[in-house]
Scaffold this motif. Structure first.
Motif, mmCIF file in Angstrom:
data_model
loop_
_atom_site.group_PDB
_atom_site.id
_atom_site.type_symbol
_atom_site.label_atom_id
_atom_site.label_comp_id
_atom_site.label_asym_id
_atom_site.label_seq_id
_atom_site.Cartn_x
_atom_site.Cartn_y
_atom_site.Cartn_z
ATOM 1 N N SER A 419 53.058 -48.037 6.381
ATOM 2 C CA SER A 419 51.680 -47.784 6.827
ATOM 3 C C SER A 419 51.018 -49.019 7.417
ATOM 4 C CB SER A 419 50.847 -47.256 5.657
ATOM 5 O OG SER A 419 50.823 -48.198 4.596
ATOM 6 N N ASN A 420 51.475 -50.215 7.007
ATOM 7 C CA ASN A 420 50.861 -51.443 7.502
ATOM 8 C C ASN A 420 51.624 -52.084 8.650
ATOM 9 O OD1 ASN A 420 53.082 -52.197 6.036
ATOM 10 N ND2 ASN A 420 52.061 -53.892 4.955
ATOM 11 N N ALA A 421 52.645 -51.397 9.160
ATOM 12 C CA ALA A 421 53.468 -51.964 10.241
ATOM 13 C C ALA A 421 52.720 -51.901 11.571
ATOM 14 C CB ALA A 421 54.780 -51.207 10.345
ATOM 15 N N LEU A 422 52.758 -52.983 12.333
ATOM 16 C CA LEU A 422 52.237 -52.957 13.696
ATOM 17 C C LEU A 422 53.258 -52.249 14.575
ATOM 18 C CD1 LEU A 422 50.614 -56.454 14.381
ATOM 19 C CD2 LEU A 422 49.480 -54.249 14.093
ATOM 20 N N CYS A 423 52.795 -51.300 15.375
ATOM 21 C CA CYS A 423 53.702 -50.472 16.154
ATOM 22 C C CYS A 423 53.365 -50.527 17.634
ATOM 23 C CB CYS A 423 53.641 -49.026 15.676
ATOM 24 S SG CYS A 423 54.086 -48.800 13.942
ATOM 25 N N ILE A 424 54.384 -50.285 18.446
ATOM 26 C CA ILE A 424 54.232 -50.099 19.885
ATOM 27 C C ILE A 424 54.329 -48.596 20.124
ATOM 28 C CG2 ILE A 424 55.142 -50.684 22.161
ATOM 29 C CD1 ILE A 424 56.574 -53.077 20.771
ATOM 30 N N VAL A 425 53.316 -48.004 20.752
ATOM 31 C CA VAL A 425 53.222 -46.545 20.826
ATOM 32 C C VAL A 425 52.920 -46.083 22.250
ATOM 33 C CG1 VAL A 425 51.940 -44.531 19.999
ATOM 34 C CG2 VAL A 425 52.437 -46.404 18.422
ATOM 35 N N GLY A 426 53.663 -45.052 22.694
ATOM 36 C CA GLY A 426 53.402 -44.478 24.007
ATOM 37 C C GLY A 426 54.549 -43.594 24.464
ATOM 38 N N PRO A 427 54.526 -43.135 25.680
ATOM 39 C CA PRO A 427 53.484 -43.349 26.696
ATOM 40 C C PRO A 427 52.274 -42.452 26.458
ATOM 41 C CG PRO A 427 55.231 -41.981 27.601
ATOM 42 C CD PRO A 427 55.664 -42.354 26.210
ATOM 43 N N ASP A 428 51.111 -43.057 26.376
ATOM 44 C CA ASP A 428 49.882 -42.338 26.087
ATOM 45 C C ASP A 428 48.733 -43.016 26.832
ATOM 46 O OD1 ASP A 428 47.724 -40.996 25.043
ATOM 47 O OD2 ASP A 428 47.887 -41.863 23.034
ATOM 48 N N ILE A 429 48.317 -42.407 27.947
ATOM 49 C CA ILE A 429 47.285 -43.040 28.772
ATOM 50 C C ILE A 429 45.930 -43.043 28.067
ATOM 51 C CG2 ILE A 429 48.447 -42.519 30.946
ATOM 52 C CD1 ILE A 429 46.500 -40.197 31.321
ATOM 53 N N SER A 430 45.771 -42.194 27.060
ATOM 54 C CA SER A 430 44.493 -42.192 26.329
ATOM 55 C C SER A 430 44.365 -43.408 25.431
ATOM 56 C CB SER A 430 44.375 -40.923 25.490
ATOM 57 O OG SER A 430 45.180 -40.990 24.332
ATOM 58 N N GLY A 431 45.503 -43.934 24.979
ATOM 59 C CA GLY A 431 45.488 -45.078 24.080
ATOM 60 C C GLY A 431 45.046 -44.748 22.673
ATOM 61 N N GLY A 444 49.659 -50.219 22.604
ATOM 62 C CA GLY A 444 49.928 -48.990 23.336
ATOM 63 C C GLY A 444 50.475 -49.279 24.723
ATOM 64 N N PHE A 445 51.133 -48.275 25.315
ATOM 65 C CA PHE A 445 51.546 -48.389 26.711
ATOM 66 C C PHE A 445 51.394 -47.031 27.385
ATOM 67 C CE2 PHE A 445 55.391 -47.484 24.267
ATOM 68 C CZ PHE A 445 56.063 -46.530 25.014
ATOM 69 N N ASN A 446 51.063 -47.082 28.679
ATOM 70 C CA ASN A 446 50.824 -45.853 29.446
ATOM 71 C C ASN A 446 52.104 -45.239 29.984
ATOM 72 O OD1 ASN A 446 48.144 -46.399 28.999
ATOM 73 N ND2 ASN A 446 47.747 -47.164 31.060
ATOM 74 N N ALA A 447 53.047 -46.092 30.349
ATOM 75 C CA ALA A 447 54.333 -45.645 30.882
ATOM 76 C C ALA A 447 55.413 -46.611 30.400
ATOM 77 C CB ALA A 447 54.297 -45.596 32.407
ATOM 78 N N LEU A 448 56.626 -46.120 30.301
ATOM 79 C CA LEU A 448 57.722 -46.942 29.789
ATOM 80 C C LEU A 448 57.895 -48.214 30.608
ATOM 81 C CD1 LEU A 448 59.715 -46.599 27.421
ATOM 82 C CD2 LEU A 448 61.400 -45.788 29.088
#
Length: 505
Positions: A419-431, A444-448
Motif C-alpha cells: 500500500s505504501n509503494a510508489l508506483c508508475i501508472v498508466g496510460p491514463d490521460i486523466s492522471g 503517471g503517464f499518458n502513453a507508453l
C-alpha cells in the motif's frame, strides 16, 4: 386561483424530493463512472486522502504526486472535506459520497424554492423552480456524483436568499417604508456572507450572483445608505477570501508541478469551434441537460410573457439583466470548456429556474392551467430519468477499464503491491482514474512512449525509479516488449488486461 386548491409549492417540493430519492436509491452504491468520471475520481481521491492521511483542509492531496506529499492547489476543498467527514463517521464506502451529494442537491432545491417564492411571490411557481432544480438532467446526474459544483450552486442560491431577506426583509422590494423593511437580523447577514463566500471558494464563478446583488442595492440606495458599513464588509469579504485562496492555489500548483486541477480561465481561440460550441449549448445542452424538455417548455413560455408583460419595466429587470450579462461573459471566457463540460454551466441554473417559475406564474392565471401544470409536474421526473438512468447509471460501459470497476479484479490489482509503494501508472490521460481505483500514489503517464522521454541524462522511466518507484501498472499490451520496462522490471502479476511489474533487485 383554482390550482391552489389541490396543489401547493410545498407539496411540489416534497413530491420532487421523494421521487428523486426513490429513483436514485438503486444506484446508491455505484462507484464513480460515466460522464466526467475523471473529475469524480480526482474529487474522491482528495476526500480519501483527507480521511487516510491528514484532515488539514488547507492542504488537499492528490494521488499523482510523484515522490512528494501530494499537496497541491485546487478550488477550496469544501465538498471533499464533507465527504471525508462522512468517511470518518461511516467508513470508506461509495454510498457515502452519493448520499452527501444527494442531500446537498435537495438542500439546494429547497433554497431555490424559497428564493423563487421571495422574488415572485407565488407559491406554486416557486415549487416548479424547485422541481426544475431537482430534475435538471445535469443535476439529476451530477447532484448524485462527486462534484464540488453542486455545493457551490446550493450555497449561492441560499446565500442570495439570505442576503435578500437581510437587506430587504420579507417585503421585497426594499423601497417599501414598512418598518420591517429596515430590520437587520444579524443571523441572516452572517448566513448570507458565509454561504456566498463558501460558494466563491468552492467554485469562483458562482460569485456571479453578486451581479444581481449590486444593481439591486443601487436601485434601493436609500436603504443601502443605512447599511453601508455592513455592505462594504460583505462585498470585500465575499470576494477577497475566495480570490486569496485561488491566488494561493495557483502559486502552489506552480511550486509543486502537480497540475491535477485546472483553476485558470480557458477562452476559445478558434472562432469556428467557438460558434459550434455556442450552437450546441443553445440547441442541445439547454433543453436536454440543463432544463429537461418539460421545464424547457415553461422556459419558452416565460420568454413569451417577458415580452407580453413588458418585463423590462419590472423592478427586477435590471438586476436580472446584469446577472445574465455576467454569465454570458463568463461563458465566452470559458468557452473552450463549454463543448464537453456541461457542469461549467451550473451558475446559469438559478436564472433559468427563475424563468421557469415566471412562466408558471403566468400560466397559472389562465383557464385550464391545472391539467397543463400537472402534466409538466409528472413529465419532469420521467424525462430526467429517461435521459440519465440508461446512459449513465445502468449502461454496461462505466467509462473506465472493467478491471478497475469490478471488485474482484480491482482487489487483485490493489493487493499486487504494498500500500505504501510508489508506483508508475498508466496510460491514463486523466492522471487520476487509474490511481484512484488502484489506491496507489506516484508517477503517471499518458502513453507508453512517455516513459522514453528524455529528462536530461535519464529517461522519464529512469527518473521515476531513481525517485523511489518500485512497481509499474499498465493495461497497454505493448508494455511486455518495452525495452525500458524489461530492463528494470519483471512481470509480477497479470489480471486480465492489466500488467503489474516489480522493480528488479
Amino acid at each position: 386561483m383554482s390550482t391552489s386548491k389541490w396543489l401547493s409549492g410545498t407539496r411540489i417540493v416534497i413530491f420532487a424530493l421523494i421521487i428523486s430519492a426513490i429513483s436514485h436509491l438503486p444506484f446508491i452504491n455505484l462507484g464513480p463512472r460515466s460522464v466526467h468520471v475523471w473529475r469524480q475520481c480526482n474529487t474522491l481521491a482528495v476526500a480519501r486522502n483527507f480521511y487516510q492521511e491528514d484532515m488539514d483542509i488547507m492542504n488537499p492531496r492528490v494521488d499523482r504526486r510523484l515522490d512528494s506529499n501530494g499537496v497541491t492547489g485546487m478550488q477550496f476543498p469544501s465538498y471533499e472535506y464533507i465527504v471525508a467527514l462522512g468517511y470518518k463517521t461511516f467508513g470508506l464506502h461509495n454510498w457515502v459520497h452519493r448520499l452527501v451529494s444527494l442531500l446537498i442537491t435537495f438542500w439546494g432545491a429547497i433554497g431555490m424554492f424559497l428564493l423563487s417564492r421571495l422574488l415572485l411571490k407565488h407559491d406554486i411557481a416557486a415549487g416548479f423552480a424547485a422541481l426544475a432544480y431537482t430534475f435538471s438532467p445535469d443535476l439529476y446526474y451530477f447532484g448524485f456524483s462527486a462534484l464540488p459544483d453542486i455545493l457551490a450552486l446550493g450555497s449561492s442560491v441560499w446565500g442570495l436568499y439570505y442576503f435578500l431577506k437581510w437587506f430587504g426583509g420579507s417585503n421585497i422590494p426594499v423601497t417599501s417604508h414598512h418598518p420591517d423593511s429596515y430590520r437587520e437580523p444579524i443571523t441572516q447577514y452572517i448566513l448570507a456572507l458565509l454561504l456566498l463566500t463558501l460558494a466563491g471558494l468552492t467554485k469562483l464563478q458562482f460569485l456571479a450572483v453578486g451581479f444581481f446583488i449590486a444593481p439591486y442595492i443601487l436601485l434601493n440606495i436609500d436603504v443601502a445608505k443605512k447599511k453601508i458599513i455592513a455592505l462594504v464588509i460583505f462585498g470585500i469579504t465575499a470576494c477577497a477570501i475566495p480570490l486569496l485562496w485561488y491566488r494561493r492555489s495557483v502559486a502552489l500548483i506552480k511550486s509543486t508541478g502537480l497540475e491535477d486541477f485546472g483553476i485558470t480561465f480557458k477562452p476559445e481561440s478558434d472562432w469556428h469551434k467557438g460558434l459550434s460550441t455556442i450552437t450546441q449549448n443553445l440547441i442541445s445542452d439547454l433543453p436536454d441537460l440543463l432544463l429537461n424538455y418539460a421545464s424547457f417548455i415553461l422556459f419558452l413560455i416565460s420568454i413569451y410573457y417577458f415580452f407580453k408583460n413588458r418585463f423590462w419595466k419590472s423592478k427586477w429587470f435590471l438586476p436580472m439583466l446584469i446577472w445574465t450579462i455576467s454569465l454570458i461573459t463568463y461563458h465566452i471566457i470559458e468557452l473552450a470548456q463549454m463543448n464537453v463540460h456541461s457542469y461549467y454551466m451550473m451558475p446559469y441554473l438559478p436564472v433559468l429556474f427563475l424563468m421557469v417559475a415566471y412562466g408558471v406564474k403566468n400560466v397559472s392565471l389562465r383557464k385550464n392551467a391545472n391539467a397543463f401544470l400537472l402534466t409538466m409536474l409528472i413529465l419532469s421526473p420521467i424525462l430526467a430519468g429517461l435521459r440519465i438512468i440508461p446512459s449513465r447509471f445502468t449502461k454496461t460501459n462505466p467509462a473506465i477499464p472493467m478491471e478497475l470497476y469490478q471488485l474482484e479484479t480491482r482487489s487483485a490489482l490493489i493487493s499486487a503491491s504494498p500500500s505504501n509503494a510508489l508506483c508508475i501508472v498508466g496510460p491514463d490521460i486523466s492522471g487520476c482514474i487509474y490511481f484512484y481505483h488502484l489506491e496507489k500514489k506516484g508517477f503517471g503517464f499518458n502513453a507508453l512512449s512517455d516513459l522514453d522521454e528524455s529528462l536530461g541524462s535519464e529517461s522519464r522511466l529512469e527518473n521515476a525509479i531513481r525517485r523511489g518507484a518500485t512497481y509499474l501498472y499498465t493495461n497497454d499490451t505493448l508494455a511486455i516488449n518495452h525495452t525500458g520496462i524489461n530492463k528494470y522490471f519483471s512481470l509480477s502479476r497479470k489480471v486480465e488486461n492489466f500488467y503489474v511489474f516489480k522493480l528488479k533487485n
